[in-house]
Design a protein around this motif. Structure first.
Motif, PDB file in Angstrom:
ATOM      1  N   ASP A 255      28.550  55.260  -2.531  1.00 44.85           N
ATOM      2  CA  ASP A 255      28.031  55.584  -3.857  1.00 44.85           C
ATOM      3  C   ASP A 255      29.185  55.733  -4.847  1.00 44.85           C
ATOM      4  N   PRO A 256      29.158  54.994  -5.957  1.00 44.36           N
ATOM      5  CA  PRO A 256      30.263  55.059  -6.919  1.00 44.36           C
ATOM      6  C   PRO A 256      30.471  56.455  -7.520  1.00 44.36           C
TER       7      PRO A 256
ATOM      8  N   LEU B 228      34.100  59.443  -6.369  1.00 44.49           N
ATOM      9  CA  LEU B 228      35.089  60.198  -7.143  1.00 44.49           C
ATOM     10  C   LEU B 228      35.564  61.445  -6.399  1.00 44.49           C
ATOM     11  N   TYR B 229      34.757  61.948  -5.476  1.00 44.87           N
ATOM     12  CA  TYR B 229      35.102  63.152  -4.725  1.00 44.87           C
ATOM     13  C   TYR B 229      36.012  62.873  -3.521  1.00 44.87           C
ATOM     14  N   VAL B 230      35.998  61.645  -3.018  1.00 47.05           N
ATOM     15  CA  VAL B 230      36.773  61.309  -1.819  1.00 47.05           C
ATOM     16  C   VAL B 230      38.264  61.522  -2.103  1.00 47.05           C
ATOM     17  N   GLY B 231      38.875  62.409  -1.344  1.00 42.53           N
ATOM     18  CA  GLY B 231      40.299  62.686  -1.501  1.00 42.53           C
ATOM     19  C   GLY B 231      40.670  63.439  -2.766  1.00 42.53           C
ATOM     20  N   SER B 232      39.681  63.911  -3.531  1.00 40.26           N
ATOM     21  CA  SER B 232      39.966  64.575  -4.803  1.00 40.26           C
ATOM     22  C   SER B 232      40.330  66.042  -4.659  1.00 40.26           C
ATOM     23  N   GLY B 233      39.947  66.652  -3.538  1.00 40.78           N
ATOM     24  CA  GLY B 233      40.184  68.073  -3.365  1.00 40.78           C
ATOM     25  C   GLY B 233      39.113  68.945  -3.993  1.00 40.78           C
ATOM     26  N   TYR B 234      38.015  68.333  -4.413  1.00 44.54           N
ATOM     27  CA  TYR B 234      36.897  69.082  -4.985  1.00 44.54           C
ATOM     28  C   TYR B 234      35.742  69.133  -3.995  1.00 44.54           C
ATOM     29  N   GLY B 235      35.104  70.293  -3.897  1.00 40.29           N
ATOM     30  CA  GLY B 235      33.934  70.466  -3.059  1.00 40.29           C
ATOM     31  C   GLY B 235      32.690  70.565  -3.925  1.00 40.29           C
ATOM     32  N   ILE B 236      31.573  70.164  -3.364  1.00 38.66           N
ATOM     33  CA  ILE B 236      30.289  70.198  -4.072  1.00 38.66           C
ATOM     34  C   ILE B 236      29.436  71.297  -3.455  1.00 38.66           C
ATOM     35  N   VAL B 237      28.791  72.087  -4.282  1.00 31.70           N
ATOM     36  CA  VAL B 237      27.838  73.080  -3.784  1.00 31.70           C
ATOM     37  C   VAL B 237      26.747  72.310  -3.031  1.00 31.70           C
ATOM     38  N   GLU B 238      26.465  72.743  -1.810  1.00 32.34           N
ATOM     39  CA  GLU B 238      25.579  71.992  -0.916  1.00 32.34           C
ATOM     40  C   GLU B 238      24.233  71.646  -1.546  1.00 32.34           C
ATOM     41  N   GLN B 239      23.631  72.550  -2.266  1.00 31.96           N
ATOM     42  CA  GLN B 239      22.326  72.253  -2.857  1.00 31.96           C
ATOM     43  C   GLN B 239      22.413  71.164  -3.922  1.00 31.96           C
ATOM     44  N   HIS B 240      23.498  71.148  -4.698  1.00 31.03           N
ATOM     45  CA  HIS B 240      23.677  70.071  -5.680  1.00 31.03           C
ATOM     46  C   HIS B 240      23.928  68.736  -4.985  1.00 31.03           C
ATOM     47  N   PHE B 241      24.636  68.788  -3.887  1.00 29.70           N
ATOM     48  CA  PHE B 241      24.887  67.593  -3.079  1.00 29.70           C
ATOM     49  C   PHE B 241      23.568  66.994  -2.590  1.00 29.70           C
TER      50      PHE B 241
ATOM     51  N   ASP C 139      20.613  67.513  -3.855  1.00 31.78           N
ATOM     52  CA  ASP C 139      19.854  67.072  -5.025  1.00 31.78           C
ATOM     53  C   ASP C 139      20.322  65.692  -5.482  1.00 31.78           C
ATOM     54  N   TYR C 140      21.619  65.467  -5.457  1.00 33.41           N
ATOM     55  CA  TYR C 140      22.179  64.161  -5.832  1.00 33.41           C
ATOM     56  C   TYR C 140      21.683  63.080  -4.869  1.00 33.41           C
ATOM     57  N   LEU C 141      21.680  63.379  -3.563  1.00 39.58           N
ATOM     58  CA  LEU C 141      21.245  62.397  -2.571  1.00 39.58           C
ATOM     59  C   LEU C 141      19.758  62.085  -2.682  1.00 39.58           C
ATOM     60  N   VAL C 142      18.947  63.058  -3.037  1.00 40.48           N
ATOM     61  CA  VAL C 142      17.513  62.814  -3.240  1.00 40.48           C
ATOM     62  C   VAL C 142      17.323  61.819  -4.388  1.00 40.48           C
ATOM     63  N   ALA C 143      18.128  61.955  -5.427  1.00 43.13           N
ATOM     64  CA  ALA C 143      18.039  61.052  -6.574  1.00 43.13           C
ATOM     65  C   ALA C 143      18.672  59.687  -6.314  1.00 43.13           C
ATOM     66  N   HIS C 144      19.476  59.569  -5.256  1.00 50.93           N
ATOM     67  CA  HIS C 144      20.164  58.326  -4.904  1.00 50.93           C
ATOM     68  C   HIS C 144      19.887  58.008  -3.428  1.00 50.93           C
ATOM     69  N   PRO C 145      18.657  57.612  -3.100  1.00 51.79           N
ATOM     70  CA  PRO C 145      18.261  57.438  -1.693  1.00 51.79           C
ATOM     71  C   PRO C 145      18.982  56.318  -0.943  1.00 51.79           C
ATOM     72  N   ASP C 146      19.608  55.382  -1.635  1.00 55.47           N
ATOM     73  CA  ASP C 146      20.286  54.267  -0.966  1.00 55.47           C
ATOM     74  C   ASP C 146      21.721  54.616  -0.560  1.00 55.47           C
ATOM     75  N   THR C 147      22.140  55.825  -0.828  1.00 54.02           N
ATOM     76  CA  THR C 147      23.506  56.254  -0.548  1.00 54.02           C
ATOM     77  C   THR C 147      23.718  56.519   0.943  1.00 54.02           C
ATOM     78  N   THR C 148      24.831  56.034   1.457  1.00 51.98           N
ATOM     79  CA  THR C 148      25.283  56.376   2.805  1.00 51.98           C
ATOM     80  C   THR C 148      26.559  57.177   2.632  1.00 51.98           C
TER      81      THR C 148
ATOM     82  N   TRP D 200      33.403  66.193 -16.004  1.00 57.28           N
ATOM     83  CA  TRP D 200      32.234  66.610 -15.251  1.00 57.28           C
ATOM     84  C   TRP D 200      32.011  65.581 -14.164  1.00 57.28           C
ATOM     85  N   LEU D 201      32.061  65.994 -12.931  1.00 51.37           N
ATOM     86  CA  LEU D 201      31.827  65.075 -11.817  1.00 51.37           C
ATOM     87  C   LEU D 201      30.321  64.918 -11.609  1.00 51.37           C
ATOM     88  N   PRO D 202      29.873  63.801 -11.074  1.00 48.61           N
ATOM     89  CA  PRO D 202      28.444  63.453 -11.025  1.00 48.61           C
ATOM     90  C   PRO D 202      27.522  64.459 -10.342  1.00 48.61           C
ATOM     91  N   ALA D 203      27.953  65.102  -9.288  1.00 48.98           N
ATOM     92  CA  ALA D 203      27.072  66.033  -8.587  1.00 48.98           C
ATOM     93  C   ALA D 203      27.273  67.448  -9.118  1.00 48.98           C
TER      94      ALA D 203
END
Length: 128
Positions: free
Chosen positions: A49-50, A54-67, A69-78, A124-127
Motif C-alpha cells: 500500500d503506497p 511511508l511508515y516502513v523504516g520511518s521509525g513511526y508507530g501507528i495506534v493499532e485501532q487506526h491501523f 481502520d485504515y485496513l478496513v478502508a483499503h481491503p486490497d492491502t497486504t 500527517w501520515l495516512p493512518a
C-alpha cells in the motif's frame, strides 16, 4: 491533559508527544490517559500500500485501532507488521475492526515517533 485526541494542530505545532501517561514536553510533564489506545503501537515492516509504505523504516508507530481502520478502508492491502514484539502478516480483507464514526472523529491519534529524542513530525501520515 487527557490524551484523548493527539491528532490536533495544538499537538502538532508544539511537537507534543503523549503516549501512555508520558510526555516529551516541559510544561505538560505527564498525562492522564482515559483510554489504552496508545498502548498498542503497530510498526509496519512491509506493505504493498503506497500510504502505509511511508511508515516502513520511518521509525513511526501507528495506534493499532487506526491501523485497523485504515485496513478496513483499503481491503486490497497486504501487509507485514509487528505489534507487541510479534510479527504478523495480514490483508485488509481479513481485518474487520473498524473504529466507527464516534472513535474516528473524537479519538484521533497521530503517529508516534518511536525514536528518542522524538523528532518533529513534518507531515500527517495516512493512518493518522
Amino acid at each position: 491533559y487527557l490524551e484523548v485526541k493527539t491528532a490536533t494542530a495544538w499537538n502538532m505545532y508544539a511537537n507534543l508527544v503523549t503516549v501512555d501517561g508520558e510526555s516529551n514536553h516541559m510544561v505538560i510533564r505527564s498525562t492522564l490517559p482515559l483510554t489504552d489506545h496508545q498502548s498498542r503501537l503497530v510498526t509496519v515492516l512491509e506493505t504493498d500500500d503506497p500510504g502505509l509504505e511511508l511508515y516502513v523504516g520511518s521509525g513511526y508507530g501507528i495506534v493499532e485501532q487506526h491501523f485497523f481502520d485504515y485496513l478496513v478502508a483499503h481491503p486490497d492491502t497486504t501487509i507485514r507488521y509487528e505489534v507487541d514484539g510479534v510479527e504478523r502478516t495480514a490483508t485488509g480483507v481479513e481485518i474487520s475492526e473498524s473504529l466507527g464514526l464516534w472513535s474516528a472523529k473524537f479519538m484521533a491519534f497521530r503517529s508516534v515517533d518511536l525514536e528518542s529524542p522524538a523528532r518533529c513530525q513534518l507531515t500527517w501520515l495516512p493512518a493518522r
